[in-house]
Design an enzyme around this catalytic site. Structure first.
Site, PDB file in Angstrom:
ATOM      1  N   LYS A 174       0.987  -1.102   0.287  1.00  0.00           N
ATOM      2  CA  LYS A 174      -0.054  -0.021   0.025  1.00  0.00           C
ATOM      3  C   LYS A 174       0.865   1.255   0.075  1.00  0.00           C
ATOM      4  O   LYS A 174       1.789   1.552   1.007  1.00  0.00           O
ATOM      5  CB  LYS A 174      -0.984  -0.064   1.254  1.00  0.00           C
ATOM      6  N   THR A 205      -8.898   9.420   7.995  1.00  0.00           N
ATOM      7  CA  THR A 205      -8.548   8.359   7.253  1.00  0.00           C
ATOM      8  C   THR A 205      -8.336   7.176   8.296  1.00  0.00           C
ATOM      9  O   THR A 205      -7.842   6.070   7.927  1.00  0.00           O
ATOM     10  CB  THR A 205      -7.252   8.337   6.712  1.00  0.00           C
ATOM     11  N   GLY A 207      -8.619   3.737   9.992  1.00  0.00           N
ATOM     12  CA  GLY A 207      -9.340   2.708   9.563  1.00  0.00           C
ATOM     13  C   GLY A 207      -9.116   2.144   8.064  1.00  0.00           C
ATOM     14  O   GLY A 207      -9.673   1.207   7.775  1.00  0.00           O
ATOM     15  N   THR A 208      -8.361   2.948   7.576  1.00  0.00           N
ATOM     16  CA  THR A 208      -8.269   2.389   5.804  1.00  0.00           C
ATOM     17  C   THR A 208      -7.462   1.190   5.715  1.00  0.00           C
ATOM     18  O   THR A 208      -8.005   0.388   4.695  1.00  0.00           O
ATOM     19  CB  THR A 208      -7.258   3.649   5.151  1.00  0.00           C
ATOM     20  N   GLY A 209      -6.441   0.883   6.659  1.00  0.00           N
ATOM     21  CA  GLY A 209      -6.048  -0.586   6.415  1.00  0.00           C
ATOM     22  C   GLY A 209      -6.911  -1.525   6.571  1.00  0.00           C
ATOM     23  O   GLY A 209      -6.689  -2.749   5.834  1.00  0.00           O
ATOM     24  N   CYS A 210      -7.461  -1.493   7.667  1.00  0.00           N
ATOM     25  CA  CYS A 210      -8.464  -2.619   8.125  1.00  0.00           C
ATOM     26  C   CYS A 210      -9.583  -2.746   7.249  1.00  0.00           C
ATOM     27  O   CYS A 210      -9.970  -3.979   6.806  1.00  0.00           O
ATOM     28  CB  CYS A 210      -9.140  -2.489   9.477  1.00  0.00           C
TER      29      CYS A 210
END
Length: 262
Positions: A174, A205, A207-210
């Site tokens: 990412k 932003t 929580g983007t990875g989860c």
């Protein structure tokens, strides 16, 4: 007929923006049935993580077996696994489950709070990544795991190859922390896809990875190929970032329900 089932193995975010809460919201928005194995409880808000309490390995194992043995799963997603003992137990559970696994090797929160003990890094490399269908590290996590710094898009493939050496079938690097366009690299070592999205001027932003990893797992549970699942997940999370909203005094969450507000 019941929808595809996805199991998230992750920590709880009391603020509702990341972790188990983000995973279940994403799964609902994408039309799959979300189930959860809670690995840790955090006291967390828009300003950061004020405390974290890991659950015993036997509690994690019991939750997993309870769901998988009765309900069954079409995909598994992992998030915060704070200790080597937990990482190894979850890796063992996944290896005995006939379903694709999306591993988000969570190391540091959006606010810079460490969520993985340094002693657990080797277990992630040697036990968890080898059972991953897709690993989804961000640039900080790539550096933690491999020592490869990514400073430009040209470095993405070298970083991906370093992660692939640990055994995941696919890796999604990412690149959201790079300057300029938000570009991610997906590769299995042979095929390569560069996923680009406009960068939204929105600091909310959390929580983007989860959210991205859960969206990938949701796509895999529906029977999509890895490239198609990742492409659709990237589209979903880009919309969620664009619609991210203010909450509390710090960094707000992405909007998991952005498609439902048409």
């Amino acid at each position: 007929m019941s929808p595809p089932r996805v199991l998230t193995v992750a920590g709880s975010d009391s603020g509702g923006g990341a972790g188990i809460q983000a995973d279940l919201k994403t799964m609902l928005a994408l039309g799959v049935h979300g189930m959860s194995v809670i690995t840790a409880v955090t006291a967390q808000n828009s300003l950061g993580v004020q405390g974290a309490w890991e659950l015993p390995v036997e509690a994690v194992r019991a939750q997993y077996r309870s769901v998988v043995d009765d309900i069954g799963v079409q995909a598994v997603k992992t998030g915060m696994l704070a200790s080597a003992e937990l990482v190894e137990a979850v890796a063992e559970l996944i290896s005995g489950t006939d379903a694709p696994a999306v591993v988000d090797p969570v190391g540091v929160s959006k606010h810079g709070d460490p969520l993985l003990a340094a002693s657990a890094l080797d277990s992630v490399r040697t036990k968890l990544l080898p059972v991953a269908t897709v690993a989804t590290p961000n640039l900080d996590e790539v550096a933690q795991l491999t020592g490869v710094p990514v400073e430009s898009e040209d470095d993405l493939r070298r970083a991906a190859d370093a992660v692939l050496e640990y055994g995941p079938r696919w890796v999604l690097i990412k690149g959201g922390h790079l300057a300029g366009e938000a570009v991610d690299l997906l590769t299995d070592g042979a095929a390569e896809y560069r996923l680009r999205a406009p960068r939204h001027d929105n600091r909310h932003t959390h929580g983007t990875g989860c959210t991205l990893a859960s969206a990938v797992a949701s796509g895999l549970a529906k029977g999509l190929s890895v490239p198609e699942a990742v492409t659709r997940a990237k589209e979903y999370v880009t919309g969620a970032i664009a619609a991210g909203f203010s909450l509390g005094a710090g960094i707000g969450p992405v909007d998991h329900g952005w498609r439902l507000r048409g």
